[in-house]
Design a protein around this motif. Structure first.
Motif, PDB file in Angstrom:
ATOM      1  N   LEU A  12       0.790  -1.233   0.000  1.00 38.84           N
ATOM      2  CA  LEU A  12       0.000   0.000   0.000  1.00 38.84           C
ATOM      3  C   LEU A  12       0.822   1.282   0.000  1.00 38.84           C
ATOM      4  N   ILE A  13       1.914   1.291   0.729  1.00 37.76           N
ATOM      5  CA  ILE A  13       2.703   2.510   0.841  1.00 37.76           C
ATOM      6  C   ILE A  13       3.597   2.630  -0.387  1.00 37.76           C
ATOM      7  N   LYS A  14       3.379   3.676  -1.159  1.00 37.17           N
ATOM      8  CA  LYS A  14       4.118   3.865  -2.407  1.00 37.17           C
ATOM      9  C   LYS A  14       5.374   4.714  -2.232  1.00 37.17           C
ATOM     10  N   GLU A  15       5.361   5.615  -1.270  1.00 35.43           N
ATOM     11  CA  GLU A  15       6.542   6.441  -1.037  1.00 35.43           C
ATOM     12  C   GLU A  15       6.619   6.838   0.429  1.00 35.43           C
ATOM     13  N   ARG A  16       7.813   7.063   0.896  1.00 36.94           N
ATOM     14  CA  ARG A  16       8.121   7.506   2.255  1.00 36.94           C
ATOM     15  C   ARG A  16       7.514   6.625   3.358  1.00 36.94           C
ATOM     16  N   PRO A  17       7.812   5.336   3.323  1.00 37.39           N
ATOM     17  CA  PRO A  17       7.271   4.450   4.360  1.00 37.39           C
ATOM     18  C   PRO A  17       7.733   4.842   5.763  1.00 37.39           C
ATOM     19  N   LYS A  22       8.456   2.592  11.619  1.00 40.46           N
ATOM     20  CA  LYS A  22       9.824   2.671  12.129  1.00 40.46           C
ATOM     21  C   LYS A  22      10.211   1.248  12.497  1.00 40.46           C
ATOM     22  N   GLY A  23      11.109   0.679  11.717  1.00 39.96           N
ATOM     23  CA  GLY A  23      11.442  -0.736  11.906  1.00 39.96           C
ATOM     24  C   GLY A  23      10.259  -1.588  11.498  1.00 39.96           C
ATOM     25  N   ASP A  24       9.854  -2.502  12.364  1.00 40.53           N
ATOM     26  CA  ASP A  24       8.722  -3.386  12.080  1.00 40.53           C
ATOM     27  C   ASP A  24       7.404  -2.875  12.650  1.00 40.53           C
TER      28      ASP A  24
END
Length: 64
Positions: A12-17, A22-24
């Motif tokens: 789902l996240i296309k940019e700037r995850p 943060k980590g898992d």
């Protein structure tokens, strides 16, 4: 829940995850609710999800 977050990051996240995770886990400042209950009360990453559970994430961070 840990598997769901990994799936969200991959699918789902296309940019700037890093703005969501943060980590898992989710970043500080992101509220996660499972069936209207704060995930901190249900085990966070160890929360077991079932069919028809509703998971909502809300950013409590905002800029000025």
């Amino acid at each position: 829940m840990k598997d769901l977050l990994a799936w969200i990051r991959t699918n789902l996240i296309k940019e700037r995850p890093e703005m969501f995770m943060k980590g898992d886990s989710v970043r500080p400042g992101v509220l996660v609710l499972t069936n209207d209950c704060d995930w901190e009360l249900s085990g966070q990453l160890d929360t077991t999800l079932e069919d028809k559970d509703v998971v909502v994430s809300i950013s409590t961070l905002h800029g000025g």
